[in-house]
Design a protein around this motif. Structure first.
Motif, PDB file in Angstrom:
ATOM      1  N   SER A  16     -40.075  43.421  66.239  1.00 59.49           N
ATOM      2  CA  SER A  16     -39.449  44.833  66.050  1.00 59.49           C
ATOM      3  C   SER A  16     -40.551  45.688  65.373  1.00 59.49           C
ATOM      4  O   SER A  16     -41.340  45.172  64.201  1.00 59.49           O
ATOM      5  CB  SER A  16     -38.235  44.697  65.388  1.00 59.49           C
ATOM      6  OG  SER A  16     -37.914  46.122  65.136  1.00 59.49           O
ATOM      7  N   HIS A  17     -40.767  46.913  65.830  1.00 63.07           N
ATOM      8  CA  HIS A  17     -41.614  47.791  65.152  1.00 63.07           C
ATOM      9  C   HIS A  17     -41.381  49.234  65.279  1.00 63.07           C
ATOM     10  O   HIS A  17     -40.862  49.561  66.604  1.00 63.07           O
ATOM     11  CB  HIS A  17     -42.996  47.610  65.588  1.00 63.07           C
ATOM     12  CG  HIS A  17     -43.930  48.289  64.903  1.00 63.07           C
ATOM     13  ND1 HIS A  17     -44.704  48.303  63.684  1.00 63.07           N
ATOM     14  CD2 HIS A  17     -44.782  49.595  65.269  1.00 63.07           C
ATOM     15  CE1 HIS A  17     -45.450  49.289  63.463  1.00 63.07           C
ATOM     16  NE2 HIS A  17     -45.430  50.153  64.442  1.00 63.07           N
TER      17      HIS A  17
ATOM     18  N   ARG B  74     -42.415  54.991  61.392  1.00 59.29           N
ATOM     19  CA  ARG B  74     -42.147  54.386  60.029  1.00 59.29           C
ATOM     20  C   ARG B  74     -43.091  53.226  59.513  1.00 59.29           C
ATOM     21  O   ARG B  74     -43.152  53.108  58.199  1.00 59.29           O
ATOM     22  CB  ARG B  74     -40.641  53.881  59.882  1.00 59.29           C
ATOM     23  CG  ARG B  74     -39.731  55.013  60.227  1.00 59.29           C
ATOM     24  CD  ARG B  74     -38.277  54.540  60.166  1.00 59.29           C
ATOM     25  NE  ARG B  74     -37.232  55.398  60.352  1.00 59.29           N
ATOM     26  CZ  ARG B  74     -35.882  54.977  60.569  1.00 59.29           C
ATOM     27  NH1 ARG B  74     -35.536  54.004  60.239  1.00 59.29           N
ATOM     28  NH2 ARG B  74     -34.941  55.986  60.724  1.00 59.29           N
ATOM     29  N   GLU B  75     -43.610  52.512  60.353  1.00 61.20           N
ATOM     30  CA  GLU B  75     -44.386  51.457  60.016  1.00 61.20           C
ATOM     31  C   GLU B  75     -45.926  51.438  60.567  1.00 61.20           C
ATOM     32  O   GLU B  75     -46.010  51.857  61.698  1.00 61.20           O
ATOM     33  CB  GLU B  75     -43.638  49.906  60.739  1.00 61.20           C
ATOM     34  CG  GLU B  75     -42.281  50.052  60.329  1.00 61.20           C
ATOM     35  CD  GLU B  75     -41.741  48.680  60.950  1.00 61.20           C
ATOM     36  OE1 GLU B  75     -42.017  47.743  60.898  1.00 61.20           O
ATOM     37  OE2 GLU B  75     -40.816  48.954  62.084  1.00 61.20           O
TER      38      GLU B  75
ATOM     39  N   GLN C 219     -65.350  36.552  69.890  1.00 62.34           N
ATOM     40  CA  GLN C 219     -64.286  36.549  69.149  1.00 62.34           C
ATOM     41  C   GLN C 219     -63.053  36.599  70.154  1.00 62.34           C
ATOM     42  O   GLN C 219     -63.101  36.219  71.358  1.00 62.34           O
ATOM     43  CB  GLN C 219     -64.283  38.205  68.650  1.00 62.34           C
ATOM     44  CG  GLN C 219     -65.600  38.667  67.774  1.00 62.34           C
ATOM     45  CD  GLN C 219     -65.696  37.865  66.624  1.00 62.34           C
ATOM     46  OE1 GLN C 219     -64.628  37.660  65.665  1.00 62.34           O
ATOM     47  NE2 GLN C 219     -67.088  37.429  66.388  1.00 62.34           N
ATOM     48  N   THR C 220     -61.923  36.497  69.469  1.00 59.79           N
ATOM     49  CA  THR C 220     -60.529  36.648  70.370  1.00 59.79           C
ATOM     50  C   THR C 220     -60.046  37.836  70.416  1.00 59.79           C
ATOM     51  O   THR C 220     -60.142  38.980  69.495  1.00 59.79           O
ATOM     52  CB  THR C 220     -59.527  36.068  69.333  1.00 59.79           C
ATOM     53  OG1 THR C 220     -59.939  34.609  69.096  1.00 59.79           O
ATOM     54  CG2 THR C 220     -58.214  35.809  70.025  1.00 59.79           C
ATOM     55  N   LEU C 221     -60.024  38.184  71.511  1.00 63.27           N
ATOM     56  CA  LEU C 221     -59.456  39.508  72.233  1.00 63.27           C
ATOM     57  C   LEU C 221     -58.001  39.829  71.530  1.00 63.27           C
ATOM     58  O   LEU C 221     -57.049  39.080  71.910  1.00 63.27           O
ATOM     59  CB  LEU C 221     -59.507  39.838  73.738  1.00 63.27           C
ATOM     60  CG  LEU C 221     -58.894  40.933  74.150  1.00 63.27           C
ATOM     61  CD1 LEU C 221     -59.713  42.483  73.679  1.00 63.27           C
ATOM     62  CD2 LEU C 221     -58.714  40.952  75.845  1.00 63.27           C
ATOM     63  N   ARG C 222     -57.656  41.030  70.851  1.00 62.83           N
ATOM     64  CA  ARG C 222     -56.787  41.279  70.252  1.00 62.83           C
ATOM     65  C   ARG C 222     -56.152  42.265  70.914  1.00 62.83           C
ATOM     66  O   ARG C 222     -56.518  43.553  70.950  1.00 62.83           O
ATOM     67  CB  ARG C 222     -56.781  41.705  68.669  1.00 62.83           C
ATOM     68  CG  ARG C 222     -57.422  40.328  67.935  1.00 62.83           C
ATOM     69  CD  ARG C 222     -58.222  40.902  66.915  1.00 62.83           C
ATOM     70  NE  ARG C 222     -59.210  41.731  67.104  1.00 62.83           N
ATOM     71  CZ  ARG C 222     -60.137  42.278  66.255  1.00 62.83           C
ATOM     72  NH1 ARG C 222     -59.866  42.161  65.076  1.00 62.83           N
ATOM     73  NH2 ARG C 222     -61.062  43.102  66.823  1.00 62.83           N
ATOM     74  N   ILE C 223     -54.773  42.216  71.449  1.00 54.01           N
ATOM     75  CA  ILE C 223     -54.135  43.347  72.313  1.00 54.01           C
ATOM     76  C   ILE C 223     -52.739  43.478  71.516  1.00 54.01           C
ATOM     77  O   ILE C 223     -51.998  42.701  71.169  1.00 54.01           O
ATOM     78  CB  ILE C 223     -53.787  42.972  73.653  1.00 54.01           C
ATOM     79  CG1 ILE C 223     -55.212  42.325  74.525  1.00 54.01           C
ATOM     80  CG2 ILE C 223     -53.186  44.083  74.351  1.00 54.01           C
ATOM     81  CD1 ILE C 223     -55.069  41.923  75.894  1.00 54.01           C
ATOM     82  N   TRP C 224     -52.161  45.037  71.679  1.00 51.19           N
ATOM     83  CA  TRP C 224     -51.055  45.413  71.029  1.00 51.19           C
ATOM     84  C   TRP C 224     -50.566  46.339  72.233  1.00 51.19           C
ATOM     85  O   TRP C 224     -50.870  46.933  72.475  1.00 51.19           O
ATOM     86  CB  TRP C 224     -51.237  46.025  69.838  1.00 51.19           C
ATOM     87  CG  TRP C 224     -49.877  46.500  69.305  1.00 51.19           C
ATOM     88  CD1 TRP C 224     -48.697  46.239  69.571  1.00 51.19           C
ATOM     89  CD2 TRP C 224     -49.849  47.826  68.212  1.00 51.19           C
ATOM     90  NE1 TRP C 224     -47.765  47.047  68.611  1.00 51.19           N
ATOM     91  CE2 TRP C 224     -48.344  47.673  67.976  1.00 51.19           C
ATOM     92  CE3 TRP C 224     -50.882  48.404  67.669  1.00 51.19           C
ATOM     93  CZ2 TRP C 224     -48.137  48.654  67.036  1.00 51.19           C
ATOM     94  CZ3 TRP C 224     -50.240  49.612  66.806  1.00 51.19           C
ATOM     95  CH2 TRP C 224     -48.758  49.566  66.539  1.00 51.19           C
ATOM     96  N   SER C 225     -49.359  45.633  72.557  1.00 45.45           N
ATOM     97  CA  SER C 225     -48.548  46.392  73.760  1.00 45.45           C
ATOM     98  C   SER C 225     -47.439  47.059  72.677  1.00 45.45           C
ATOM     99  O   SER C 225     -46.598  46.449  72.228  1.00 45.45           O
ATOM    100  CB  SER C 225     -47.721  45.351  74.641  1.00 45.45           C
ATOM    101  OG  SER C 225     -46.757  46.290  75.545  1.00 45.45           O
TER     102      SER C 225
ATOM    103  N   THR D 157     -44.399  44.955  70.678  1.00 41.26           N
ATOM    104  CA  THR D 157     -43.427  45.335  69.824  1.00 41.26           C
ATOM    105  C   THR D 157     -42.418  46.283  70.398  1.00 41.26           C
ATOM    106  O   THR D 157     -43.104  47.015  71.406  1.00 41.26           O
ATOM    107  CB  THR D 157     -43.804  45.848  68.558  1.00 41.26           C
ATOM    108  OG1 THR D 157     -44.965  47.190  68.947  1.00 41.26           O
ATOM    109  CG2 THR D 157     -44.891  44.815  67.704  1.00 41.26           C
ATOM    110  N   ASP D 158     -41.508  46.592  70.067  1.00 45.82           N
ATOM    111  CA  ASP D 158     -40.451  47.567  70.405  1.00 45.82           C
ATOM    112  C   ASP D 158     -39.393  47.792  69.463  1.00 45.82           C
ATOM    113  O   ASP D 158     -39.297  46.975  68.254  1.00 45.82           O
ATOM    114  CB  ASP D 158     -39.807  47.310  71.729  1.00 45.82           C
ATOM    115  CG  ASP D 158     -39.427  48.352  72.385  1.00 45.82           C
ATOM    116  OD1 ASP D 158     -40.126  48.977  73.148  1.00 45.82           O
ATOM    117  OD2 ASP D 158     -38.005  48.795  72.468  1.00 45.82           O
TER     118      ASP D 158
END
Length: 275
Positions: free
Chosen positions: A201-202, A206-207, A106-112, A145-146
């Motif tokens: 943006s995140h 709220r999201e 799979q593709t490694l999915r990362i969220w900063s 996101t920020d």
């Protein structure tokens, strides 16, 4: 007695209204001890706009157009390349090899998830690029996101100077040489790193994320929220974390008071407890 509205003093009703405005737009919980900090950050903007004082600025923010600038002014974007070495040692030595062994097709999915000015997201990309060189089949993508428009603009430019790059070069000279290039008065992250990172943006409170991630970094953010807002943010994060995934928190973040579905597996590193 109401205090006079001036650019020298942010106190009383004006301070209370400003703190409420910060909470409304960022989720950050401040108290009156932050009055001097807010005053220092907002005074130049108020003068630039030609407004009479803090109350006039509050009214200006409430009209809407000033909200992005206000958010950028009142949020703290303190970050660094490869901050907290124990985290990066874990990711390089344990997490990435284990993920490649178990999920490598799979593709490694990362969220900063609180990317600030981008150093964390680019550190992740550098780590993954280095790992990919030794493991050509490895694939990854990073969403960063920020809430701050100004911080995101710096991140997308991918150019750094001062203490941020000096510390990086001193602590990790080999990685610095591989992934940074001199660019006039600053240092730029090389394109083979930046192409793996997508900024957006995140608002954590709220999201909800529409994606699922194998690794989420939410570092040094929860400490700015009330317990209820911490729970709200972590509920959204838990919904975005894959069953086998890992969540990385900051040194000052604690889950001990919160009823959340995470358990500690390494310093600062958590997994879903119900997996």
């Amino acid at each position: 007695m109401m205090e006079r509205d001036s650019l020298q003093d942010l106190a009383g009703d004006s301070l209370a209204a400003m703190i409420s405005l910060v909470k409304e737009h960022t989720g950050i919980a401040m108290d009156e001890r932050k009055g001097v900090l807010l005053q220092g950050r907002l005074r130049p903007r108020i003068r630039a706009l030609g407004l009479a004082g803090y109350r006039a600025y509050i009214d200006h923010v409430k009209k809407g157009a000033e909200v992005p600038a206000f958010i950028s002014l009142v949020t703290t974007n303190d970050t660094a390349f490869f901050r907290t070495p124990v985290v990066w040692d874990y990711l390089a030595g344990d997490f990435l090899p284990a993920w490649l062994r178990d999920q490598g097709s799979q593709t490694l999915r990362i969220w900063s998830a609180a990317a600030a000015t981008g150093e964390e997201a680019y550190s992740l990309a550098m780590l993954c690029v280095d790992f990919q060189q030794a493991n050509p089949a490895f694939r990854f993508r990073i969403d960063a996101t920020d809430i701050s428009p100004d911080a995101l603009a710096v991140a997308q430019a991918a150019r750094y100077q001062g203490r941020s790059v000096q510390r990086f070069e001193s602590d990790r000279p080999a990685q610095f040489a591989r992934h940074m290039v001199a660019d006039e008065s600053s240092w730029a992250v090389r394109p083979d790193v930046t192409r793996h990172v997508r900024f957006a943006s995140h608002h954590l409170l709220r999201e909800r994320s529409r994606s699922t991630y194998d690794l989420i970094l939410l570092r040094n953010v929860l400490m700015y929220f009330t317990d209820d807002d911490q729970l709200r943010a972590l509920t959204g994060v838990s919904a975005a974390l894959a069953p086998h995934g890992r969540l990385v928190l900051g040194e000052q973040d604690s889950l001990t008071r919160l009823a959340v579905p995470f358990r500690l597996v390494k310093p600062h590193v958590y997994e879903l407890s119900g997996k």
